[in-house]
Scaffold this active site. Structure first.
Site, PDB file in Angstrom:
ATOM      1  N   TYR A   1       0.841  -1.205   0.000  1.00  0.00           N
ATOM      2  CA  TYR A   1       0.000   0.000   0.000  1.00  0.00           C
ATOM      3  C   TYR A   1       0.874   1.252   0.000  1.00  0.00           C
ATOM      4  O   TYR A   1       0.640   2.189  -0.777  1.00  0.00           O
ATOM      5  CB  TYR A   1      -0.912  -0.014   1.224  1.00  0.00           C
ATOM      6  CG  TYR A   1      -1.799   1.200   1.362  1.00  0.00           C
ATOM      7  CD1 TYR A   1      -2.946   1.333   0.582  1.00  0.00           C
ATOM      8  CD2 TYR A   1      -1.500   2.202   2.279  1.00  0.00           C
ATOM      9  CE1 TYR A   1      -3.761   2.440   0.705  1.00  0.00           C
ATOM     10  CE2 TYR A   1      -2.316   3.314   2.411  1.00  0.00           C
ATOM     11  CZ  TYR A   1      -3.444   3.426   1.624  1.00  0.00           C
ATOM     12  OH  TYR A   1      -4.246   4.532   1.746  1.00  0.00           O
TER      13      TYR A   1
ATOM     14  N   LYS B   1       0.998   3.908  -3.160  1.00  0.00           N
ATOM     15  CA  LYS B   1       0.581   5.294  -2.947  1.00  0.00           C
ATOM     16  C   LYS B   1       1.702   6.282  -3.264  1.00  0.00           C
ATOM     17  O   LYS B   1       1.467   7.359  -3.818  1.00  0.00           O
ATOM     18  CB  LYS B   1       0.098   5.488  -1.505  1.00  0.00           C
ATOM     19  CG  LYS B   1      -1.266   4.885  -1.213  1.00  0.00           C
ATOM     20  CD  LYS B   1      -2.343   5.595  -2.013  1.00  0.00           C
ATOM     21  CE  LYS B   1      -3.732   5.093  -1.651  1.00  0.00           C
ATOM     22  NZ  LYS B   1      -4.785   5.781  -2.440  1.00  0.00           N
TER      23      LYS B   1
ATOM     24  N   LEU C   1      -3.573  13.259   2.271  1.00  0.00           N
ATOM     25  CA  LEU C   1      -4.420  13.469   3.446  1.00  0.00           C
ATOM     26  C   LEU C   1      -3.815  12.819   4.676  1.00  0.00           C
ATOM     27  O   LEU C   1      -3.270  11.716   4.608  1.00  0.00           O
ATOM     28  CB  LEU C   1      -5.808  12.881   3.216  1.00  0.00           C
ATOM     29  CG  LEU C   1      -6.576  13.335   1.981  1.00  0.00           C
ATOM     30  CD1 LEU C   1      -7.956  12.665   1.979  1.00  0.00           C
ATOM     31  CD2 LEU C   1      -6.706  14.841   1.915  1.00  0.00           C
ATOM     32  N   GLY C   2      -3.960  13.499   5.813  1.00  0.00           N
ATOM     33  CA  GLY C   2      -3.666  12.874   7.085  1.00  0.00           C
ATOM     34  C   GLY C   2      -4.728  11.824   7.400  1.00  0.00           C
ATOM     35  O   GLY C   2      -5.588  11.512   6.564  1.00  0.00           O
TER      36      GLY C   2
ATOM     37  N   VAL D   1      -8.050  10.650   8.403  1.00  0.00           N
ATOM     38  CA  VAL D   1      -9.299  11.415   8.295  1.00  0.00           C
ATOM     39  C   VAL D   1     -10.260  11.001   9.403  1.00  0.00           C
ATOM     40  O   VAL D   1     -10.656   9.842   9.512  1.00  0.00           O
ATOM     41  CB  VAL D   1      -9.951  11.195   6.916  1.00  0.00           C
ATOM     42  CG1 VAL D   1     -11.249  12.008   6.820  1.00  0.00           C
ATOM     43  CG2 VAL D   1      -8.985  11.598   5.813  1.00  0.00           C
TER      44      VAL D   1
END
Length: 233
Positions: free
Chosen positions: A57, A61, A87-88, A90
């Site tokens: 992953y 990414k 994004l941190g 969420v």
């Protein structure tokens, strides 16, 4: 490439992940003093608390975001503006009938979920501490980037950078009806600085602080029946 072929799209906004922005040193000897948009996750390391799925992953990414940004400097495809928003973690509430996985990470110190707690430990060891952001701010950040006359590049999307032990301690103090194990209240004291203000410098305003994010995670989990009331020892 579909956007290029359309000849009508002038900006692509890609929702990326903070796993691509690790401040780990290239040799794995420790962390840099800061985390910002210049940080890219080293792909030659063995990550703590990882498994093959998590490692793949992280790699996917990171490589995908690098590839997306490369189109913004490729003169062969014209003046397409490429924007990535890593994004941190969420948090916040949801309209969904279940608790999203990212929210489950926030409350893992309360639910004792083995998978979510291991994922949280992995993320903490990957990026030093936990960049966090509210889902409403995430949506507004995307709209903000759509509405700019011109914008391109990489923009970390998070407005708080906290340790997992700080999250657990907040829940222990403010939600005493839920039990927090002592092991969740411990952890390394890392002085990595949150070094990015790029979105804010563009004029974006975050509306949710750390407290509001954590409180809304509790609200979400309670609504979906994922939190049972117990007593702290």
């Amino acid at each position: 490439m579909s956007c290029v072929r359309s000849r009508s799209v002038r900006r692509v906004i890609y929702t990326a992940s903070v796993v691509s922005t690790s401040p780990l040193m290239e040799d794995g000897s420790g962390f840099k003093d800061f985390i910002d948009e210049t940080c890219w996750t080293p792909l030659n390391l063995s990550y703590a608390y990882s498994n093959p799925n998590l490692t793949e992953y992280v790699i996917s990414k990171t490589l995908t975001e690098e590839q997306i940004l490369s189109y913004g400097t490729n003169s062969d495809i014209g003046e397409l503006e490429m924007v990535t928003l890593p994004l941190g973690v969420v948090g916040g509430d949801t309209f969904q009938s279940y608790t999203p996985l990212s929210v489950a990470l926030f409350i893992s110190s309360l639910t004792n979920g083995e998978f979510t707690y291991q994922a949280l430990r992995f993320l903490k060891e990957l990026v030093g501490k936990l960049p966090i952001v509210h889902i409403d701010d995430v949506c507004e950040a995307h709209i903000f980037c759509m509405e700019q006359p011109s914008i391109r590049g990489r923009f970390l999307c998070a407005n708080s950078y906290v340790s997992s032990s700080e999250i657990a301690d907040y829940y222990r103090k403010n939600y005493p009806e839920h039990h927090v194990k002592q092991e969740y209240l411990k952890g390394p004291k890392r002085e990595i600085k949150w070094g990015t203000t790029k979105l804010i410098e563009k004029g974006f305003v975050y509306k949710y602080d750390t407290k509001m994010i954590l409180d809304d995670c509790i609200k979400c989990a309670k609504k979906n029946g994922d939190l049972l009331t117990t007593k702290n020892n």
